[in-house]
Write a protein that holds these residues in place. Structure first.
Motif, PDB file in Angstrom:
ATOM      1  N   TRP A 146     -13.630  15.404  65.166  1.00 42.67           N
ATOM      2  CA  TRP A 146     -12.532  15.910  64.335  1.00 42.67           C
ATOM      3  C   TRP A 146     -12.932  17.114  63.503  1.00 42.67           C
ATOM      4  O   TRP A 146     -12.103  17.985  63.238  1.00 42.67           O
ATOM      5  N   ASP A 147     -14.188  17.180  63.051  1.00 47.27           N
ATOM      6  CA  ASP A 147     -14.630  18.317  62.241  1.00 47.27           C
ATOM      7  C   ASP A 147     -14.336  19.638  62.947  1.00 47.27           C
ATOM      8  O   ASP A 147     -13.833  20.580  62.359  1.00 47.27           O
ATOM      9  N   GLN A 148     -14.691  19.669  64.243  1.00 47.50           N
ATOM     10  CA  GLN A 148     -14.452  20.879  65.026  1.00 47.50           C
ATOM     11  C   GLN A 148     -12.975  21.206  65.080  1.00 47.50           C
ATOM     12  O   GLN A 148     -12.576  22.357  64.986  1.00 47.50           O
ATOM     13  N   PHE A 149     -12.188  20.165  65.250  1.00 46.91           N
ATOM     14  CA  PHE A 149     -10.743  20.386  65.386  1.00 46.91           C
ATOM     15  C   PHE A 149     -10.172  21.000  64.114  1.00 46.91           C
ATOM     16  O   PHE A 149      -9.445  21.998  64.152  1.00 46.91           O
ATOM     17  N   TRP A 150     -10.519  20.415  62.970  1.00 43.77           N
ATOM     18  CA  TRP A 150      -9.974  20.941  61.711  1.00 43.77           C
ATOM     19  C   TRP A 150     -10.537  22.314  61.397  1.00 43.77           C
ATOM     20  O   TRP A 150      -9.897  23.137  60.747  1.00 43.77           O
ATOM     21  N   LEU A 151     -11.761  22.568  61.889  1.00 38.31           N
ATOM     22  CA  LEU A 151     -12.382  23.869  61.666  1.00 38.31           C
ATOM     23  C   LEU A 151     -11.621  24.973  62.392  1.00 38.31           C
ATOM     24  O   LEU A 151     -11.395  26.061  61.860  1.00 38.31           O
ATOM     25  N   VAL A 152     -11.225  24.689  63.619  1.00 38.31           N
ATOM     26  CA  VAL A 152     -10.652  25.749  64.448  1.00 38.31           C
ATOM     27  C   VAL A 152      -9.153  25.918  64.186  1.00 38.31           C
ATOM     28  O   VAL A 152      -8.580  26.979  64.395  1.00 38.31           O
ATOM     29  N   LEU A 153      -8.500  24.880  63.695  1.00 35.20           N
ATOM     30  CA  LEU A 153      -7.039  24.873  63.633  1.00 35.20           C
ATOM     31  C   LEU A 153      -6.422  26.026  62.815  1.00 35.20           C
ATOM     32  O   LEU A 153      -5.515  26.702  63.314  1.00 35.20           O
ATOM     33  N   PRO A 154      -6.870  26.278  61.583  1.00 33.60           N
ATOM     34  CA  PRO A 154      -6.224  27.353  60.814  1.00 33.60           C
ATOM     35  C   PRO A 154      -6.336  28.718  61.489  1.00 33.60           C
ATOM     36  O   PRO A 154      -5.346  29.461  61.523  1.00 33.60           O
ATOM     37  N   TYR A 155      -7.524  29.029  62.040  1.00 30.71           N
ATOM     38  CA  TYR A 155      -7.691  30.318  62.719  1.00 30.71           C
ATOM     39  C   TYR A 155      -6.799  30.380  63.954  1.00 30.71           C
ATOM     40  O   TYR A 155      -6.233  31.420  64.282  1.00 30.71           O
ATOM     41  N   ALA A 156      -6.719  29.238  64.636  1.00 32.68           N
ATOM     42  CA  ALA A 156      -5.877  29.178  65.829  1.00 32.68           C
ATOM     43  C   ALA A 156      -4.437  29.489  65.451  1.00 32.68           C
ATOM     44  O   ALA A 156      -3.760  30.278  66.111  1.00 32.68           O
ATOM     45  N   ALA A 157      -3.953  28.899  64.354  1.00 34.73           N
ATOM     46  CA  ALA A 157      -2.565  29.083  63.951  1.00 34.73           C
ATOM     47  C   ALA A 157      -2.308  30.548  63.600  1.00 34.73           C
ATOM     48  O   ALA A 157      -1.349  31.159  64.099  1.00 34.73           O
ATOM     49  N   VAL A 158      -3.182  31.131  62.775  1.00 29.57           N
ATOM     50  CA  VAL A 158      -2.969  32.523  62.345  1.00 29.57           C
ATOM     51  C   VAL A 158      -2.983  33.473  63.537  1.00 29.57           C
ATOM     52  O   VAL A 158      -2.073  34.292  63.706  1.00 29.57           O
ATOM     53  N   SER A 159      -4.018  33.333  64.391  1.00 30.84           N
ATOM     54  CA  SER A 159      -4.112  34.287  65.496  1.00 30.84           C
ATOM     55  C   SER A 159      -2.982  34.087  66.499  1.00 30.84           C
ATOM     56  O   SER A 159      -2.475  35.062  67.068  1.00 30.84           O
ATOM     57  N   ALA A 160      -2.569  32.843  66.719  1.00 30.73           N
ATOM     58  CA  ALA A 160      -1.483  32.594  67.674  1.00 30.73           C
ATOM     59  C   ALA A 160      -0.184  33.219  67.172  1.00 30.73           C
ATOM     60  O   ALA A 160       0.530  33.886  67.928  1.00 30.73           O
ATOM     61  N   VAL A 161       0.118  33.038  65.887  1.00 30.57           N
ATOM     62  CA  VAL A 161       1.361  33.603  65.351  1.00 30.57           C
ATOM     63  C   VAL A 161       1.329  35.129  65.473  1.00 30.57           C
ATOM     64  O   VAL A 161       2.273  35.751  65.964  1.00 30.57           O
ATOM     65  N   LEU A 162       0.188  35.728  65.068  1.00 32.72           N
ATOM     66  CA  LEU A 162       0.072  37.187  65.138  1.00 32.72           C
ATOM     67  C   LEU A 162       0.268  37.700  66.570  1.00 32.72           C
ATOM     68  O   LEU A 162       1.024  38.648  66.801  1.00 32.72           O
ATOM     69  N   LEU A 163      -0.413  37.054  67.507  1.00 34.95           N
ATOM     70  CA  LEU A 163      -0.343  37.527  68.887  1.00 34.95           C
ATOM     71  C   LEU A 163       1.051  37.327  69.472  1.00 34.95           C
ATOM     72  O   LEU A 163       1.598  38.212  70.122  1.00 34.95           O
ATOM     73  N   LEU A 164       1.618  36.154  69.230  1.00 31.77           N
ATOM     74  CA  LEU A 164       2.925  35.877  69.829  1.00 31.77           C
ATOM     75  C   LEU A 164       3.983  36.842  69.292  1.00 31.77           C
ATOM     76  O   LEU A 164       4.901  37.235  70.013  1.00 31.77           O
ATOM     77  N   LEU A 165       3.845  37.258  68.036  1.00 33.89           N
ATOM     78  CA  LEU A 165       4.811  38.192  67.455  1.00 33.89           C
ATOM     79  C   LEU A 165       4.695  39.584  68.092  1.00 33.89           C
ATOM     80  O   LEU A 165       5.633  40.369  68.030  1.00 33.89           O
ATOM     81  N   HIS A 166       3.544  39.883  68.675  1.00 34.18           N
ATOM     82  CA  HIS A 166       3.345  41.222  69.222  1.00 34.18           C
ATOM     83  C   HIS A 166       3.601  41.310  70.721  1.00 34.18           C
ATOM     84  O   HIS A 166       3.294  42.331  71.334  1.00 34.18           O
ATOM     85  N   GLY A 167       4.124  40.266  71.321  1.00 29.20           N
ATOM     86  CA  GLY A 167       4.386  40.285  72.754  1.00 29.20           C
ATOM     87  C   GLY A 167       5.277  41.455  73.161  1.00 29.20           C
ATOM     88  O   GLY A 167       4.991  42.191  74.111  1.00 29.20           O
ATOM     89  N   ARG A 168       6.352  41.654  72.417  1.00 28.19           N
ATOM     90  CA  ARG A 168       7.303  42.716  72.780  1.00 28.19           C
ATOM     91  C   ARG A 168       6.649  44.098  72.653  1.00 28.19           C
ATOM     92  O   ARG A 168       6.842  44.970  73.485  1.00 28.19           O
ATOM     93  N   MET A 169       5.830  44.260  71.576  1.00 22.71           N
ATOM     94  CA  MET A 169       5.150  45.533  71.355  1.00 22.71           C
ATOM     95  C   MET A 169       4.216  45.857  72.524  1.00 22.71           C
ATOM     96  O   MET A 169       4.119  47.006  72.961  1.00 22.71           O
ATOM     97  N   LEU A 170       3.518  44.833  73.013  1.00 24.75           N
ATOM     98  CA  LEU A 170       2.604  45.054  74.134  1.00 24.75           C
ATOM     99  C   LEU A 170       3.385  45.457  75.380  1.00 24.75           C
ATOM    100  O   LEU A 170       2.919  46.279  76.170  1.00 24.75           O
TER     101      LEU A 170
END
Lengths: 344, 316
Positions: free
Chosen positions: A202-226
């Protein structure tokens, strides 16, 4: 790249299908493992975990513990890491307009490898320092490549950036090899970190989750721009898109995703290059669909790869990187062949 | 098993016959004076059948370089210590061993030759070190990692013979055999205990096919790692959930010095805190070095295993 995007109304359908595949892979990942527990008991135990329900699964406390503390977080970490790597790969491919770009292109892997090696050698016994070191190393490697690329060539020029990434990768890898030669007795630990592992709980999971959320939101928002960028910088500018800024933001988000994935799992190869291509072939080349489907598909792929890694020679385990590369390498050759055909 | 035969010069023919350790002594045609020769040259020339074939030493080596921590221990145990001029950077026992920055993992021929050795002892022919040293006429004794106790005994006897310390080496070996036999005889064999020997927290284990596995087998223990398929090798990376479910009675840690593992760090691993070896305090911290070497101190390793087995009997 220039493949037509599918009809936009098909998009939710694809996402629903992909989520279904991911769910099936995760359930499969939860049902099977090296411990000899019948799938039926796993189901009972899963029901028992639900609030207000009590079912007797007949599992000993140790077995319940291993399901909850080992197998469940492992499946979740594999899903998140696979998703991040595939999504980052799609992002890099969009920025560089090159189908062979992958999450480790800009020195992320070399930076993480060097920093993790240094942590293993210099801080023996503190396994907790390796993820942090790998994260910082991955970010540092990309930062180095980006700075070099920008000072060496035109700002925003992608070719120079890639070359800078190659140079940074070679240089950092050389330092890593040098450290390894000084501390050869740590080779096995360094090697097993490099080949990847998603079994940290679980430590790994909680460690990666916030970064995963931020980067996923940023990337998904830029789909149209790409999508707009893919028609060329001049056209994009005429459409009111600031190409350099979009590129920078996507690079940043993809690098963050890569660094987070590397930090918890080591260097798992080929997910970032294989999955976006499968997605593109199935659902079309629009980044509005490639990015979310890569996220989901990458997760499903890595959950399956991990399931293979920990069951095929059970109770021994294969490093997960061996499995992904075993599947990925032949696919990579196929991609090379197809892109050559498209280029000629 | 590697067939090992050691041929000694005529001077030693018939003086010592090692019983029961798979070693045969055969005479060579070389005639040499018996008994009256000074100790420093007695028994030479000597021919050893080592891992790199027959190695003949014309006279007693006085400048020995050891590139193996195990063989450094053996050299000092058999009384060849004064002849050793340099050992590699991993040789940390005994304290008086002339430790240098020579690497046993990545041997540097020039650096080795600079020590002007008249015998180099290695346990692994890394980077064709045997052939490289052969080009400059430095005799090399390759004594590879033992997979059985008998191999370890033979290697000690061979190193003794090669360095002119045969009698002391035989004494060491027979002492080891006596000690090991006693430990094995004293071990309670009817407890049906299972164990897990950890090399690395990843977690890598050792199976019964390995040297260390053979030592455990003396005590009638069952190795949980033996369930790993053969293709996973003698040192398989086990699945953490398999170890948790197998719930071994005893856990032996050989990653204490390198990686700081202990009962407490095991308990913090996901899903492991309920393991009975942790609850019953049956986690044994081994000396990493002892657990990876096949020299004379293997007896100490066996003693710590024996003590743990005996203790497991009193609490369960």
């Amino acid at each position: 790249m220039t493949r037509q995007a599918g009809p936009s109304r098909a998009r939710p359908l694809w996402v629903v299908c992909a989520l279904g595949v991911l769910a099936m892979c995760m359930i499969a990942g939860l049902l099977d493992g090296a411990a000899d527990i019948s799938p039926w008991q796993v189901v009972l135990q899963a029901v028992d975990w639900l609030p207000f329900v009590h079912v007797d699964s007949g599992l000993a406390p140790v077995e319940q513990g291993l399901l909850f503390e080992l197998r469940l977080p492992r499946v979740l970490v594999a899903a998140v890491v696979g998703g991040l790597l595939a999504m980052a790969g799609a992002g890099y491919q969009g920025v560089f307009r090159n189908p062979l770009a992958d999450p480790y292109l800009l020195g992320a892997a070399a930076g993480a490898g060097l920093a993790a090696t240094a942590a293993i050698v210099l801080l023996p016994g503190s396994a907790g320092s390796i993820p942090l070191a790998a994260f910082l190393g991955a970010v540092g490697g990309v930062f180095l490549a980006y700075t070099l690329g920008n000072t060496a060539g035109r700002a925003g020029g992608t070719a120079t950036l890639v070359l800078a990434g190659v140079a940074v990768t070679s240089f950092l890898t050389a330092i890593q090899a040098f450290i390894q030669q000084l501390k050869v007795e740590e080779l096995q630990r360094i090697y097993s970190w490099i080949l990847g592992d998603v079994g940290g709980g679980w430590d790994q999971f909680w460690l990666v989750l916030p970064y995963a959320a931020v980067s996923a939101v940023l990337l998904l928002l830029h789909g149209r721009m790409l999508d707009v960028l893919s028609v060329g910088d001049e056209e994009a500018t005429s459409l009111g898109v600031r190409a350099a800024r979009v590129r920078f933001t996507v690079l940043l988000a993809a690098s963050l995703a890569t660094a987070a994935a590397v930090a918890v799992s080591g260097l798992i190869g080929f997910v970032g290059i294989v999955i976006p291509h499968i997605v593109r072939r199935l659902a079309g080349g629009s980044y509005r669909i490639v990015l979310p489907l890569s996220l989901i598909g990458g997760g499903a792929f890595l959950v399956l790869a991990d399931l293979i890694a920990r069951t095929v020679i059970a109770p021994a385990e294969l490093p997960i990187g061996v499995v992904t590369m075993f599947v990925g390498a032949p696919f990579f050759v196929g991609v090379l062949r197809m892109t050559r055909r498209a280029a000629t | 098993m590697r067939p090992v035969r050691t041929a000694f010069a005529g001077a030693l023919l018939g003086t010592l016959v090692l019983a029961g350790c798979g070693q045969t002594t055969t005479p060579t045609t070389t005639a040499a004076p018996t008994g009256t020769a000074p100790a420093s040259s007695a028994g030479f020339p000597v021919t050893i059948e080592a891992g790199n074939g027959k190695v003949t030493l014309a006279k007693k080596p006085e400048r020995i370089v050891s590139l193996s921590a195990t063989h450094t221990e053996t050299l000092f145990a058999v009384g060849a210590g004064p002849q050793v001029v340099a050992v590699d950077d991993q040789s940390n026992y005994p304290a008086q061993a002339p430790k240098t920055d020579l690497s046993g993992f990545k041997p540097n021929v020039e650096a080795i030759v600079a020590k002007k050795p008249d015998l180099v002892i290695v346990s692994d022919d890394i980077d064709h070190i045997v052939a490289e040293l052969g080009k400059v006429n430095v005799p090399v004794l390759l004594e590879p990692a033992a997979t059985k106790l008998d191999d370890a005994y033979e290697e000690i006897a061979e190193i003794g013979a090669a360095t002119g310390n045969k009698a002391k080496a035989d004494e060491v070996v027979s002492g080891m055999k006596t000690a090991m036999d006693k430990l094995a005889a004293d071990a309670p064999k009817d407890k049906k205990l299972t164990y897990y020997h950890e090399l690395d927290q990843t977690p890598y284990a050792a199976t019964s096919q390995t040297f260390i596995g053979q030592v455990y087998a003396m005590f009638g223990l069952t190795n949980i790692a033996d369930k790993a398929p053969d293709q996973a090798g003698g040192y398989p990376k086990l699945s953490a959930e398999f170890v948790a479910q197998a719930d071994p009675d005893l856990i032996f840690l050989a990653d204490v010095k390198c990686c700081g593992q202990s009962k407490d760090t095991l308990a913090k691993r996901p899903g492991w805190k309920g393991l009975s070896a942790i609850k019953n305090d049956q986690v044994v911290q081994l000396d990493d070095d002892l657990a990876s070497r096949w020299g004379p101190r293997v007896v100490q390793l066996a003693e710590s295993i024996g003590a743990a087995v005996a203790k497991a009997g009193t609490t369960s």
